[in-house]
Design an enzyme around this catalytic site. Sequence first.
Site, PDB file in Angstrom:
ATOM      1  N   HIS A 323       0.803  -1.220  -0.097  1.00  0.00           N
ATOM      2  CA  HIS A 323      -0.085   0.063  -0.131  1.00  0.00           C
ATOM      3  C   HIS A 323       1.047   1.317  -0.021  1.00  0.00           C
ATOM      4  CE1 HIS A 323      -3.662   1.974   0.198  1.00  0.00           C
ATOM      5  NE2 HIS A 323      -3.286   2.664   1.442  1.00  0.00           N
ATOM      6  N   LYS A 355       3.368   3.785  -5.607  1.00  0.00           N
ATOM      7  CA  LYS A 355       2.775   5.175  -5.466  1.00  0.00           C
ATOM      8  C   LYS A 355       3.770   6.040  -5.664  1.00  0.00           C
ATOM      9  CE  LYS A 355      -1.327   4.114  -2.634  1.00  0.00           C
ATOM     10  NZ  LYS A 355      -1.006   2.557  -2.564  1.00  0.00           N
ATOM     11  N   PHE A 419      -8.493   4.167   4.530  1.00  0.00           N
ATOM     12  CA  PHE A 419      -8.886   5.007   5.612  1.00  0.00           C
ATOM     13  C   PHE A 419     -10.340   4.351   6.266  1.00  0.00           C
ATOM     14  CE2 PHE A 419      -7.290   9.543   5.059  1.00  0.00           C
ATOM     15  CZ  PHE A 419      -5.957   9.075   5.849  1.00  0.00           C
TER      16      PHE A 419
END
Lengths: 431, 88
Positions: A323, A355, A419
């Site tokens: 992630h 990312k 989240f």
Amino acid sequence: MSPKKTGKKTAREQSVGAGDRSASPRGDGLRRVVITGAGTINALGHDVDTTLAAFREGRSGITALNFRDVDRLSIQIGAQIHDWRPEDYFNRQQILLYDKFTQFTLLAAKQAVAQSGLAFHGALGLRSGVILGTAGGGLNTWDDNYRAVYEEGKNRVHPFVVPKLMNNAAASHTSMEFGLRGPSFTVATACASSNHAMGLAFQMVRSGAAQVMLTGGSEAMLCFGGVKAWEGLRVMSKDACRPFSANRNGMVQGEGAGVFVFEDYDHARARGAEILAEVVGFAMSSDAQDIVMPSAQGAERAITGALRDAGLNPDQIGYINAHGTGTAANDKTECAAVAHAFGHHADRLMISSTKSMHGHLIGGTGAVELLACIMALRDGIIAPTIGYQEPDPECALDVVPNEAREATVDAVLSNAFAFGGLNAVIALRRI
Amino acid sequence: MTDTIKSRIKSIIAEQAMLEPDQISDDSTPEDLGIDSLGLVESIFALEEEFDISIPFNANEPDKSDFDISNMGTIIAAVQRLVAQKAA
């Protein structure tokens, strides 16, 4: 092509909801699921080839943001799609009807379907669908029209505002584009949306509920309101996304889409399709703890759940697409979860966060990241974590710093931890 | 004026911590007051709104920020500085 034997229905039905199944997906009446098409548009390129080239070169797509009122933002960088001209891909009427997140989705979906070689006429269309992830849906449409009515004082909006902004617009237009008349819907689990969507699509095909599913996700949050909202949390970097590096200082938003064709293995084999990878496991977990702070235990349960679902031993995993948001909280929590889930093998596997290159596509991120997993399995090239400058003792894993690496891996995981504490991990295998 | 700023800051933090302002002393840390990371970000927002200032704070590197959040005393001093800069 559907499983015909009676008595299997119960097992298939159970499998759809069972995240904790210990049996292998094979040998119990479940279908094998393979990926036969992939498409993307993101800050690294307008297709899969340019995106994978960027992964190999360790090239970043993060640049200065460019949109209306950007000067009023304190965050000035993002992984915005370069050379984006919707008129290159869509006619005037389509541009009026498609929010940017739908445009990105349709482009990626067309690439994926073209690669798969599938046409959804007749019976196949009835047994095929589309499940997509997005967090913000038509956020640009909200932003533009709030501006029109609040800031500019207009009292009239375009008739397509609602059909443009609704979160299922991309899934619906994809179903229409290809004639997918089976199960279709949209999943919104913040940063895990795409992984949840792809996991559900996998379960649909594995259970026999669908023969082919288009799946992945899309996000188009790079507009004034979309970035301003994130600024509020004070977790954004002003200069770069440096996952796992001790001097990381936050995440960088991205935009774009990734779409894949998940197909019943027997169906793909029978028509001689090129198979990119096999989807072998999926698990979800919820932290049930905090609306923004991640939990290592929750993440670990999703990781071990995916391994169990896939029938894989931890030491069979060669690569994890992390992630890896580049925030203080995520990266150390994720590394702790991986270290605990894999034990000694955590020191042998590779884990990278792409990312650092394509930014955080929020609801679309897992889809673009799955490309790095496919590249690892098919091409034997592990995408790097770029921007890595200083080792962090709390992230003491092989994060493939800065340069891509050649390695043969047989099985991989893709992590997504949202989240709200919603975790979704997918396992792929080389085929 | 300085005392007024200090008492306004204390009442904002007190509201966040669900305490009375007089229960907050200069050496109270956010942790002492039970303010977690999200509560801290919320408090900083409330201070910005109250004084119409912009507080430089990145939750990923709180130590590197110019805005020292070690305890109430440092927070009050930093807000007072920003308010003075704004007035100047």
